[in-house]
Write a protein that holds these residues in place. Structure first.
Motif, PDB file in Angstrom:
ATOM      1  N   THR A  24      -7.643  -0.849 -19.197  1.00 56.72           N
ATOM      2  CA  THR A  24      -8.746  -0.408 -18.352  1.00 56.72           C
ATOM      3  C   THR A  24      -8.994  -1.513 -17.339  1.00 56.72           C
ATOM      4  OG1 THR A  24      -9.726   0.913 -20.112  1.00 56.72           O
ATOM      5  CG2 THR A  24     -11.183   0.270 -18.303  1.00 56.72           C
ATOM      6  N   LEU A  25      -9.091  -1.126 -16.062  1.00 57.64           N
ATOM      7  CA  LEU A  25      -9.248  -2.119 -15.003  1.00 57.64           C
ATOM      8  C   LEU A  25      -9.997  -1.529 -13.831  1.00 57.64           C
ATOM      9  CD1 LEU A  25      -6.911  -0.854 -13.115  1.00 57.64           C
ATOM     10  CD2 LEU A  25      -5.439  -2.348 -14.379  1.00 57.64           C
ATOM     11  N   THR A  26     -10.378  -2.404 -12.908  1.00 57.92           N
ATOM     12  CA  THR A  26     -11.052  -1.988 -11.683  1.00 57.92           C
ATOM     13  C   THR A  26     -10.228  -2.460 -10.495  1.00 57.92           C
ATOM     14  OG1 THR A  26     -13.214  -2.142 -12.747  1.00 57.92           O
ATOM     15  CG2 THR A  26     -13.175  -2.143 -10.325  1.00 57.92           C
ATOM     16  N   TRP A  27      -9.889  -1.512  -9.615  1.00 59.11           N
ATOM     17  CA  TRP A  27      -9.147  -1.808  -8.393  1.00 59.11           C
ATOM     18  C   TRP A  27      -9.966  -1.336  -7.204  1.00 59.11           C
ATOM     19  CZ3 TRP A  27      -4.202   0.723 -10.652  1.00 59.11           C
ATOM     20  CH2 TRP A  27      -3.385  -0.245 -11.241  1.00 59.11           C
ATOM     21  N   LYS A  28      -9.822  -2.023  -6.068  1.00 59.66           N
ATOM     22  CA  LYS A  28     -10.426  -1.558  -4.821  1.00 59.66           C
ATOM     23  C   LYS A  28      -9.429  -0.577  -4.206  1.00 59.66           C
ATOM     24  CE  LYS A  28     -13.257  -3.898  -2.254  1.00 59.66           C
ATOM     25  NZ  LYS A  28     -13.859  -4.874  -1.341  1.00 59.66           N
ATOM     26  N   LEU A  29      -9.873   0.658  -3.975  1.00 59.82           N
ATOM     27  CA  LEU A  29      -8.976   1.719  -3.525  1.00 59.82           C
ATOM     28  C   LEU A  29      -9.335   2.231  -2.139  1.00 59.82           C
ATOM     29  CD1 LEU A  29      -8.692   3.863  -6.780  1.00 59.82           C
ATOM     30  CD2 LEU A  29      -7.257   1.946  -6.034  1.00 59.82           C
ATOM     31  N   VAL A  30      -8.290   2.689  -1.447  1.00 62.71           N
ATOM     32  CA  VAL A  30      -8.384   3.332  -0.140  1.00 62.71           C
ATOM     33  C   VAL A  30      -7.676   4.674  -0.272  1.00 62.71           C
ATOM     34  CG1 VAL A  30      -7.709   3.173   2.287  1.00 62.71           C
ATOM     35  CG2 VAL A  30      -8.308   1.093   1.028  1.00 62.71           C
ATOM     36  N   ALA A  31      -8.276   5.741   0.264  1.00 61.41           N
ATOM     37  CA  ALA A  31      -7.673   7.073   0.178  1.00 61.41           C
ATOM     38  C   ALA A  31      -6.411   7.150   1.020  1.00 61.41           C
ATOM     39  CB  ALA A  31      -8.668   8.132   0.640  1.00 61.41           C
ATOM     40  N   ARG A  32      -5.416   7.893   0.517  1.00 62.98           N
ATOM     41  CA  ARG A  32      -4.185   8.181   1.263  1.00 62.98           C
ATOM     42  C   ARG A  32      -4.325   9.555   1.904  1.00 62.98           C
ATOM     43  NH1 ARG A  32       0.167   4.524   0.181  1.00 62.98           N
ATOM     44  NH2 ARG A  32       0.870   5.498   2.082  1.00 62.98           N
ATOM     45  N   ASP A  33      -3.516   9.803   2.898  1.00 63.90           N
ATOM     46  CA  ASP A  33      -3.524  11.071   3.618  1.00 63.90           C
ATOM     47  C   ASP A  33      -3.122  12.207   2.675  1.00 63.90           C
ATOM     48  OD1 ASP A  33      -3.071  13.265   5.244  1.00 63.90           O
ATOM     49  OD2 ASP A  33      -1.950  12.143   6.753  1.00 63.90           O
ATOM     50  N   PRO A  34      -4.035  13.147   2.376  1.00 70.28           N
ATOM     51  CA  PRO A  34      -3.695  14.235   1.456  1.00 70.28           C
ATOM     52  C   PRO A  34      -2.626  15.171   1.994  1.00 70.28           C
ATOM     53  CG  PRO A  34      -5.908  14.533   2.332  1.00 70.28           C
ATOM     54  CD  PRO A  34      -5.408  13.204   2.836  1.00 70.28           C
ATOM     55  N   SER A  35      -2.393  15.175   3.304  1.00 69.37           N
ATOM     56  CA  SER A  35      -1.349  16.044   3.861  1.00 69.37           C
ATOM     57  C   SER A  35       0.046  15.501   3.549  1.00 69.37           C
ATOM     58  CB  SER A  35      -1.523  16.208   5.370  1.00 69.37           C
ATOM     59  OG  SER A  35      -1.196  15.010   6.044  1.00 69.37           O
ATOM     60  N   LYS A  36       0.115  14.263   3.024  1.00 73.36           N
ATOM     61  CA  LYS A  36       1.402  13.659   2.694  1.00 73.36           C
ATOM     62  C   LYS A  36       1.550  13.482   1.179  1.00 73.36           C
ATOM     63  CE  LYS A  36       1.643  11.329   7.101  1.00 73.36           C
ATOM     64  NZ  LYS A  36       1.658  10.075   7.822  1.00 73.36           N
ATOM     65  N   ASN A  37       1.052  14.447   0.417  1.00 77.23           N
ATOM     66  CA  ASN A  37       1.110  14.365  -1.045  1.00 77.23           C
ATOM     67  C   ASN A  37       2.500  14.628  -1.604  1.00 77.23           C
ATOM     68  OD1 ASN A  37      -1.463  13.541  -1.507  1.00 77.23           O
ATOM     69  ND2 ASN A  37      -2.202  15.497  -2.286  1.00 77.23           N
ATOM     70  N   HIS A  38       3.393  15.156  -0.799  1.00 76.80           N
ATOM     71  CA  HIS A  38       4.784  15.385  -1.213  1.00 76.80           C
ATOM     72  C   HIS A  38       4.862  16.156  -2.529  1.00 76.80           C
ATOM     73  CE1 HIS A  38       5.786  12.699   2.041  1.00 76.80           C
ATOM     74  NE2 HIS A  38       5.009  11.779   1.515  1.00 76.80           N
ATOM     75  N   GLY A  39       4.036  17.205  -2.646  1.00 75.80           N
ATOM     76  CA  GLY A  39       4.096  18.077  -3.812  1.00 75.80           C
ATOM     77  C   GLY A  39       3.344  17.570  -5.032  1.00 75.80           C
ATOM     78  N   ARG A  40       2.705  16.406  -4.945  1.00 77.77           N
ATOM     79  CA  ARG A  40       1.948  15.895  -6.086  1.00 77.77           C
ATOM     80  C   ARG A  40       0.525  16.423  -5.989  1.00 77.77           C
ATOM     81  NH1 ARG A  40       5.126  11.589  -4.398  1.00 77.77           N
ATOM     82  NH2 ARG A  40       3.421  10.471  -3.415  1.00 77.77           N
ATOM     83  N   SER A  41      -0.064  16.753  -7.139  1.00 76.24           N
ATOM     84  CA  SER A  41      -1.383  17.384  -7.124  1.00 76.24           C
ATOM     85  C   SER A  41      -2.539  16.396  -7.257  1.00 76.24           C
ATOM     86  CB  SER A  41      -1.474  18.428  -8.235  1.00 76.24           C
ATOM     87  OG  SER A  41      -1.263  17.809  -9.494  1.00 76.24           O
ATOM     88  N   ALA A  42      -2.323  15.247  -7.860  1.00 80.51           N
ATOM     89  CA  ALA A  42      -3.418  14.292  -8.054  1.00 80.51           C
ATOM     90  C   ALA A  42      -3.824  13.663  -6.728  1.00 80.51           C
ATOM     91  CB  ALA A  42      -2.986  13.198  -9.031  1.00 80.51           C
ATOM     92  N   PRO A  43      -5.127  13.411  -6.524  1.00 78.89           N
ATOM     93  CA  PRO A  43      -5.548  12.686  -5.326  1.00 78.89           C
ATOM     94  C   PRO A  43      -4.852  11.322  -5.277  1.00 78.89           C
ATOM     95  CG  PRO A  43      -7.445  13.547  -6.524  1.00 78.89           C
ATOM     96  CD  PRO A  43      -6.243  13.756  -7.389  1.00 78.89           C
ATOM     97  N   ARG A  44      -4.479  10.888  -4.063  1.00 79.10           N
ATOM     98  CA  ARG A  44      -3.701   9.650  -3.898  1.00 79.10           C
ATOM     99  C   ARG A  44      -4.530   8.564  -3.220  1.00 79.10           C
ATOM    100  NH1 ARG A  44       0.509  10.636  -0.295  1.00 79.10           N
ATOM    101  NH2 ARG A  44       1.416   8.680  -0.939  1.00 79.10           N
ATOM    102  N   TYR A  45      -4.334   7.345  -3.714  1.00 80.56           N
ATOM    103  CA  TYR A  45      -5.030   6.170  -3.192  1.00 80.56           C
ATOM    104  C   TYR A  45      -4.039   5.019  -3.161  1.00 80.56           C
ATOM    105  CZ  TYR A  45      -9.033   9.026  -4.184  1.00 80.56           C
ATOM    106  OH  TYR A  45      -9.905  10.074  -4.189  1.00 80.56           O
ATOM    107  N   ARG A  46      -4.415   3.958  -2.442  1.00 84.20           N
ATOM    108  CA  ARG A  46      -3.641   2.722  -2.516  1.00 84.20           C
ATOM    109  C   ARG A  46      -4.595   1.612  -2.900  1.00 84.20           C
ATOM    110  NH1 ARG A  46      -4.360  -0.503   2.000  1.00 84.20           N
ATOM    111  NH2 ARG A  46      -5.103   0.615   3.827  1.00 84.20           N
ATOM    112  N   GLU A  47      -4.087   0.676  -3.670  1.00 88.37           N
ATOM    113  CA  GLU A  47      -4.861  -0.474  -4.109  1.00 88.37           C
ATOM    114  C   GLU A  47      -4.703  -1.566  -3.073  1.00 88.37           C
ATOM    115  OE1 GLU A  47      -5.416  -4.372  -6.106  1.00 88.37           O
ATOM    116  OE2 GLU A  47      -3.555  -3.559  -5.320  1.00 88.37           O
ATOM    117  N   GLU A  48      -5.791  -2.267  -2.782  1.00 89.68           N
ATOM    118  CA  GLU A  48      -5.741  -3.312  -1.763  1.00 89.68           C
ATOM    119  C   GLU A  48      -6.696  -4.424  -2.165  1.00 89.68           C
ATOM    120  OE1 GLU A  48      -6.605  -5.733   1.356  1.00 89.68           O
ATOM    121  OE2 GLU A  48      -8.120  -4.183   1.120  1.00 89.68           O
TER     122      GLU A  48
END
Length: 142
Positions: A24-48
């Motif tokens: 269990t951890l805490t990351w600072k996340l930024v949302a990724r473009d949902p139009s580029k999900n490439h068929g994946r259903s989970a919401p996408r983020y990047r850690e920074e």
């Protein structure tokens, strides 16, 4: 709720927190473009965690439990200039991991021509977790 988090290899090697499946951890996340999900259903983020996200761009600390880790490796092509290499995004291959690797031997399927550039983590967060909103059109949002 399950979300997908992308972590760059250099940030993890530089100063990323060690973790493994079940951590269990805490990351600072930024949302990724949902139009580029490439068929994946989970919401996408990047850690920074190097302060590269502009302050006006939504980025929030999010706590969750790591459910899976995949190393993402890519092949390279000759770039436009001698000695320059470019990433061949279509060559993405993944290798499941139990934990982020430390320094040492390369992951299976990697070579000098095919290297790990990031990780994809399935992170389970509370259903009511506050997640950063998408900010299309902002520099750095992709």
């Amino acid at each position: 709720m399950m979300i997908e988090v992308e972590i760059s290899e250099w940030e993890q090697q530089c100063c990323g927190d060690p973790c493994r499946i079940g951590s269990t951890l805490t990351w600072k996340l930024v949302a990724r473009d949902p139009s580029k999900n490439h068929g994946r259903s989970a919401p996408r983020y990047r850690e920074e965690h190097h302060g590269e996200t502009p302050e006006h761009m939504p980025h929030l600390p999010v706590t969750g439990t790591v459910r899976s880790i995949d190393a993402l490796h890519y092949a390279f092509d000759e770039g436009p200039h001698p000695g320059e290499l470019t990433i061949r995004r279509s060559s993405e291959a993944s290798a499941p991991l139990d934990a982020f690797p430390g320094a040492g031997p390369q992951l299976p399927g990697c070579s000098d021509e095919h290297q790990v550039l990031g990780y994809r983590v399935q992170l389970e967060v509370a259903d009511d977790a506050e997640l950063p909103a998408c900010a299309p059109g902002e520099p750095g949002w992709e």
